[in-house]
Design a protein around this motif. Sequence first.
Motif, PDB file in Angstrom:
ATOM      1  N   GLU A 123       0.974  -1.287  -0.124  1.00  0.00           N
ATOM      2  CA  GLU A 123      -0.098   0.011  -0.124  1.00  0.00           C
ATOM      3  C   GLU A 123       0.928   1.221  -0.093  1.00  0.00           C
ATOM      4  OE1 GLU A 123      -1.235  -1.564   4.195  1.00  0.00           O
ATOM      5  OE2 GLU A 123      -2.058   0.700   4.036  1.00  0.00           O
ATOM      6  N   PRO A 124       0.295   2.318  -0.471  1.00  0.00           N
ATOM      7  CA  PRO A 124       1.206   3.607  -0.292  1.00  0.00           C
ATOM      8  C   PRO A 124       1.971   4.056   0.770  1.00  0.00           C
ATOM      9  CG  PRO A 124      -0.835   4.048  -1.840  1.00  0.00           C
ATOM     10  CD  PRO A 124      -0.847   2.633  -1.120  1.00  0.00           C
ATOM     11  N   GLY A 125       1.249   3.953   1.884  1.00  0.00           N
ATOM     12  CA  GLY A 125       1.699   4.231   3.199  1.00  0.00           C
ATOM     13  C   GLY A 125       2.937   3.244   3.545  1.00  0.00           C
ATOM     14  N   GLY A 126       2.650   2.091   3.266  1.00  0.00           N
ATOM     15  CA  GLY A 126       3.733   0.966   3.423  1.00  0.00           C
ATOM     16  C   GLY A 126       4.715   0.940   2.503  1.00  0.00           C
ATOM     17  N   ALA A 127       4.799   1.798   1.352  1.00  0.00           N
ATOM     18  CA  ALA A 127       5.892   1.920   0.478  1.00  0.00           C
ATOM     19  C   ALA A 127       6.732   3.203   0.691  1.00  0.00           C
ATOM     20  CB  ALA A 127       5.201   1.992  -1.023  1.00  0.00           C
TER      21      ALA A 127
END
Lengths: 331, 331
Positions: B292-296
Amino acid sequence: MTPPSPRAGPEGCRRSAIETAAARIRGHVRRTPMLEDEGLNALAGRRILLKCENLQVTGSFKARGGWNSVAALCEEGRPPGILAMSSGNHAQGVARAAAAHGLPCTVVMPTDAPSAKRAATEALGAEIVAYDRASEDRDALAAALADERGLVLIPPFDHPNVIAGQGTTGLEIAEQAAGAGAGAGAEGAEIVVCAGGGGLAAGIALATEGRHRVRTAEPDGFDDMARSLAAGVRVANAEAAGSLCDAVLTPMPGAITFPILARLAGPGLVVTDGEAMHAVRHAFERLRLVVEPGGAVALAAALFRGDLPETVIVTLSGGNVDPALFARAIA
Amino acid sequence: MTPPSPRAGPEGCRRSAIETAAARIRGHVRRTPMLEDEGLNALAGRRILLKCENLQVTGSFKARGGWNSVAALCEEGRPPGILAMSSGNHAQGVARAAAAHGLPCTVVMPTDAPSAKRAATEALGAEIVAYDRASEDRDALAAALADERGLVLIPPFDHPNVIAGQGTTGLEIAEQAAGAGAGAGAEGAEIVVCAGGGGLAAGIALATEGRHRVRTAEPDGFDDMARSLAAGVRVANAEAAGSLCDAVLTPMPGAITFPILARLAGPGLVVTDGEAMHAVRHAFERLRLVVEPGGAVALAAALFRGDLPETVIVTLSGGNVDPALFARAIA
């Protein structure tokens, strides 16, 4: 030196060759994880262990057979170069191994190959020779290139070194199924393997003989392996294309792979393209993994077919999927 | 029995608590793989090792802190039930742990939470109490529920048991970086960690103290941690929402997490939403992973920021992403 040749005999691949391959590839390809998801088990009504070859370098198990084949050639004397015919995963596996061994690699690829796969193969240093499926003879083109440049062909599945390389997946599966980590307690489980020409399935069957039984999985309409296993002789597909599962569409089982599977595999499993696409979506939602449709047919069989035991191990064989197709699967 | 409380002191989390947490969670959450990709290294101009917490059960590292917190409570006496306030990953981590311990779980969740995250939390057996962000007071609602039902709150980051649980990620990173498998040879590398309230970053910093230095990564406009680290005191974000990186948007660093990071972390890193989306695409294409974007954001920092050493370890912190947003990232 025995150069790879499609004419090698069926006696050419033994378990000992897989152990040799495992030593060759160590440190050069990944030991991929085995994963399990509680929600996926609940959905399937059985325990499913996933051998994640989509997380392999180059995005598929083909990196194993490619490395083993190129490394075996180099042990006997360096060939002038390597040749592969492939529009996808085999091309990348061979190209990476050739580049790492400092050998030029030529890939004969159809003009309509997915641009992402072409770009990935070029990024690995291979020279692409494109041909038009409709108007050009691929085999004649490859033979001319091989003659002219002294290239050695690495076939996509029907060669002992290729089968032995892919079979290293089976050695890992057997260890993971008997070990204490993820996948523990799966001794004796059937292994469902995505099958095109049967290189991965035959390799895993040899590697796990006496411990696990292999079941092949294929897309509907391209079930040459299931029909061949039922008939006891190799039979061909009626069509050459027409499934989303491009990675596993081959005309018929291999002359070397088929006798191995006829001896060791259970009845073949067949799934629809729709079921493969559902499996892609489940892998996205539940496992956060990118799997291509052809690499998801074994998971689809485990999810949607009844004729399987309580615990199964499935291969997620590859993850090289076009973004638009992947978006369609998860929508 | 010490029930979890946001008021626990900063002295509440030590390395020994992380070792206790590791023993508690063993067999209940995954030891996630560390991966490396040659092409990604070439793209970044540095060596990047990826700790794949998107492959954790429930799709994020939050399963670790959730399990450790619920298990620790149960060792002291079973509470009547568990309460969490979350629209996403923390909700799932806590819900799974509560269900496995046979405890009812209530999650206070905004009405505009992504439907997939709501469905996943319900599938784990939690009761969702929805509230309207604009018209209802979340904390008052949670306090009333806790009183009425005797529920124990598990905070999203600022509690010793939560930090210790997330810190088990750091124990694994240190082992993998010093071991012989994937990730080998990364002793001393900086660890870039996606940071919201700082639970994961503080836990990893404690777990790897003296061996690795932690760097936090955040999205532009929500860089409260970077600004707090620079200022030496906790400062808040100006906005509450407005980034695609929903998993790491918190108002300000935690009272417990911040002093740990102020002591142990280097300068904070900040990336744009666009860079995070590019990192999502690279993880799809090159690693066949759903992030996910926040995890990237940590991967984005390793790809696009200069202020980092030759070898970095990054956390891929979560993979619970809306299919439409993922399709947009990979298009």
